[in-house]
Design an enzyme around this catalytic site. Structure first.
Site, mmCIF file in Angstrom:
data_model
loop_
_atom_site.group_PDB
_atom_site.id
_atom_site.type_symbol
_atom_site.label_atom_id
_atom_site.label_comp_id
_atom_site.label_asym_id
_atom_site.label_seq_id
_atom_site.Cartn_x
_atom_site.Cartn_y
_atom_site.Cartn_z
ATOM 1 N N HIS A 149 25.417 85.601 -24.695
ATOM 2 C CA HIS A 149 25.590 84.291 -24.069
ATOM 3 C C HIS A 149 27.040 83.862 -23.915
ATOM 4 C CE1 HIS A 149 26.151 82.156 -28.045
ATOM 5 N NE2 HIS A 149 25.702 83.333 -28.437
ATOM 6 N N HIS A 150 27.999 84.629 -24.430
ATOM 7 C CA HIS A 150 29.407 84.280 -24.228
ATOM 8 C C HIS A 150 29.992 84.941 -22.978
ATOM 9 C CE1 HIS A 150 29.762 82.052 -27.880
ATOM 10 N NE2 HIS A 150 29.428 83.073 -28.640
ATOM 11 N N CYS A 151 29.195 85.741 -22.292
ATOM 12 C CA CYS A 151 29.689 86.403 -21.083
ATOM 13 C C CYS A 151 29.181 85.686 -19.844
ATOM 14 C CB CYS A 151 29.224 87.866 -21.054
ATOM 15 S SG CYS A 151 29.887 88.802 -19.659
#
Length: 320
Positions: A153-155
């Site tokens: 979810h950080h990409c």
């Protein structure tokens, strides 16, 4: 948690080769041994357990819930699959070892030849990404699915970080990270429960969260579960999504050096139960990805949670 509603055709259709028919016999649980990352011991320089996915499978096998024939083998996402969301420019940046070192937060990776990085680091990420895309289709068809990896979810479409190189959630839906990708897309409703003080502190991305549950340091089970249960119920009365994408991170676990919360293993198991019960009550397909969590005990907790969901008949080989 992301909910997708009001499905429409994009002006320019996106296609992935990972949408194919899967036999109805296996559980809609997706995994590949290629998920696990091992290379010269460098993976131990990051607090994330890069072999947790295989451990989850082993625990589920020990409990006789699954075997190699009763789960779905994930396929690696190829460039055409990734281009559904990612730009060619971003994918080319991953051919630089320094970029991958920055994304994985393991700086010695910068000094390794990129062909090794592609095989030992990015291929596992691509395979987990393929697993999330495949699980998304299975969830629609079967009512639920779990990718034992994924949850990067950080990409976002043009930027990696936080041990996340590919935007698997965005890819699963669109076929900090996914929040940026769906900033102006009213078809996606993002609900997020998070420690308000920790990484990445991305104020811009937070603007895309439709329903924020901002938590304080060391939030414990009773407060955490009460807020999650109440807010999920309210959110699902506000929207009627086509699918729930459940980012089931275990970094909320007490003692996690990055999460900063104090939820017990039993609290995590109960949280997953709450989310799956809500999906069942509202008859909404649900896709679960395992995401972050930075303690060695997380694999056992995730396996115990899946076993609990099965015991409660919230998941089964055939649910619809």
């Amino acid at each position: 948690m992301s909910a997708v509603q009001n499905r429409k055709e994009d002006k320019q259709p996106h296609r992935t080769n990972l949408y194919f028919d899967i036999p109805s016999t296996p559980w809609p649980i997706v995994y590949s041994p290629d998920y696990n990352i091992t290379f010269l011991g460098l993976e131990k320089l990051h607090p994330f357990d890069s072999g947790k996915w295989g451990k989850i499978v082993n625990f589920l096998k020990e409990e006789k819930m699954i075997n190699d024939e009763t789960i779905v083998r994930a396929r690696e996402a190829q460039e055409d699959d990734l281009l559904v969301v990612h730009s060619k420019r971003y994918l080319n940046k991953l051919k630089w070892s320094f970029i991958v070192a920055t994304i994985t937060e393991i700086m010695p990776v910068a000094f390794l030849p990129n062909f090794i990085i592609q095989r030992k680091v990015l291929r596992p990420f691509r395979t987990q990404t393929g697993g999330t895309i495949m699980a998304g289709k299975l969830a629609i068809e079967r009512g639920w699915a779990i990718n034992l990896g994924g949850g990067f979810h950080h990409c976002s479409s043009d930027q990696g970080g936080g041990f996340c190189a590919y935007a698997d959630i965005t890819l699963a839906i669109k076929g900090n990270g996914h929040e940026r990708d769906f900033m102006d897309d009213n078809r996606v409703y993002i609900m997020d429960a998070f420690n308000r003080y920790i990484y990445p502190g991305d104020g811009y991305a937070k603007r895309a969260i439709k329903w924020k549950i901002e938590l304080e340091w060391d939030t414990e089970d009773s407060e955490y579960l009460a807020k999650v249960e109440a807010h999920v119920a309210k959110a699902l009365h506000e929207v009627t999504p086509d699918i729930i994408v459940y980012n089931a991170g275990t970094d909320i676990l007490d003692g996690d050096q990055l999460g900063g919360l104090a939820v017990s293993p039993q609290g995590i198991i109960k949280r997953d139960e709450v989310i799956f019960k809500a999906a069942r009550i509202h008859k909404i397909p649900i896709l679960m990805v395992t995401s972050g969590g930075y303690q060695r005990s997380t694999a056992r907790i995730i396996a115990d949670s899946i076993l609990n969901l099965h015991h409660l008949h919230l998941i089964d080989q055939r649910l619809i």
